[in-house]
Scaffold this motif. Structure first.
Motif, PDB file in Angstrom:
ATOM      1  N   GLN A  60       0.827  -1.201   0.000  1.00 44.83           N
ATOM      2  CA  GLN A  60       0.000   0.000   0.000  1.00 44.83           C
ATOM      3  C   GLN A  60       0.870   1.264   0.000  1.00 44.83           C
ATOM      4  N   SER A 107      -7.583   5.636   5.060  1.00 43.65           N
ATOM      5  CA  SER A 107      -6.735   4.434   4.957  1.00 43.65           C
ATOM      6  C   SER A 107      -7.356   3.231   5.644  1.00 43.65           C
ATOM      7  N   VAL A 110      -6.389  -0.047   4.089  1.00 45.55           N
ATOM      8  CA  VAL A 110      -5.129  -0.705   4.469  1.00 45.55           C
ATOM      9  C   VAL A 110      -5.404  -1.737   5.561  1.00 45.55           C
TER      10      VAL A 110
END
Length: 335
Positions: A60, A107, A110
């Motif tokens: 990522q 995020s 992630v």
């Protein structure tokens, strides 16, 4: 200075761990099971859980270096509300995600990807709360910070309410910030280092525009802001605009994506973006620590220690909480 595997750093790691375990007592919510280094060793057969999470974070990060700032913010926002229990990840009406300060947290994908990776190896074993802490550590290391050692063994919370979100505002005073951190078992030095997470990341104009034009309703800008910064920020954040631009919190363009002590050097030069950032360098409660960090070379180690301590705030361990099947939904049946 980065923590490495060299013998010269072995002593530092031992000292770091002793500090960590000294902070764990009393941090668990009603439980007496401490967090552990290597908690998952042997729990997923031969798989190295931390390495699996790390590989996801690396993939990522290669696509988007800004995930380091995003994950630092996510861990802070999670741990400061109900403790480090991944409650910020839960979807739904009126969850922590929906609170104003959390609308720009990002995020989540992630964490989802890391959770999917570990679930494929050993389902129902690794908590989302631990994944946040491991992923944040890995992103910090990839951004030039020291690779600090984390403990694991947290379990996930089942309650997430927007009304519980009471995070320190960007305009909070240093003294009030010290009090807010103290409520979480974190001292003034911890606070100064943790706010050093602003070494990466951005702030939107709406969070500091008053400092540019009408500080504390005086009709004037913040009195000690560096004039060249004021000019640059006014160009980026004009009055009466509907566009909420963003600027780097570390105003050194050579290190705004690096976890280092540049942020402290900038605020000493009166180039802080948020009010709390700048006042760290001005208030007698925090100025000596800021100056020492700006001049020192151990920021990575000490920042890592502060992050480890943050990760112990009000954790669920043992039989408390749960291990979520999905980080976005509790296992508890809906009523």
């Amino acid at each position: 200075m980065k923590i490495s595997s060299s013998s010269s750093n072995s002593t530092a790691i031992i000292i770091l761990l002793s500090l960590v375990f000294a902070t764990l007592s009393g941090q668990c919510r009603g439980g007496d099971v401490p967090l552990q280094v290597g908690f998952y060793k042997g729990k997923c057969w031969t798989a190295d859980v931390e390495a699996v999470v790390g590989s996801v974070v690396l993939a990522q990060f290669m696509k988007d270096r800004t995930i380091a700032a995003a994950l630092l913010r996510m861990q802070f926002h999670d741990c400061f509300v109900n403790g480090c229990d991944a409650s910020i990840l839960l979807d739904g009406n009126n969850t922590e995600k929906t609170a104003g300060p959390n609308l720009s947290v990002r995020s989540y994908e992630v964490i989802d990807a890391a959770k999917a990776a570990v679930e494929a190896i050993c389902p129902g074993v690794v908590s989302c709360a631990d994944i946040i802490v491991m992923a944040t550590r890995d992103a910090v290391a990839l951004s030039g910070g020291g690779r600090y050692i984390v403990q694991t063994g947290r379990r996930d919370g089942t309650i997430s309410l927007a009304k519980n979100v009471d995070l320190p505002a960007p305009s909070i005073s240093v003294s009030d910030s010290v009090k807010a951190f103290a409520k979480k078992g974190l001292n003034a030095t911890d606070m100064v280092y943790l706010l050093g997470g602003h070494t990466v990341g951005v702030a939107h104009c709406s969070l500091f525009q008053d400092r540019l034009y009408n500080f504390q309703k005086t009709g004037k800008p913040y009195p000690t802001m560096d004039p060249s910064l004021l000019t640059a920020l006014r160009a980026r954040c004009p009055q009466n605009t509907t566009v909420d631009n963003a600027v780097n919190l570390d105003q050194n363009p050579l290190s705004s994506m690096t976890v280092d002590n540049s942020y402290y050097r900038q605020i000493i030069l009166h180039r802080g973006i948020l009010q709390i950032d700048q006042e760290l360098a001005l208030d007698p409660l925090s100025e000596p620590t800021v100056t020492a960090i700006a001049k020192g070379f151990d920021f990575s180690t000490r920042f890592g220690q502060a992050m480890i301590k943050l990760g112990t705030v009000q954790v669920f361990t043992g039989k408390q909480g749960e291990i979520r099947r999905s980080c976005r939904a509790t296992n508890k049946p809906h009523k």
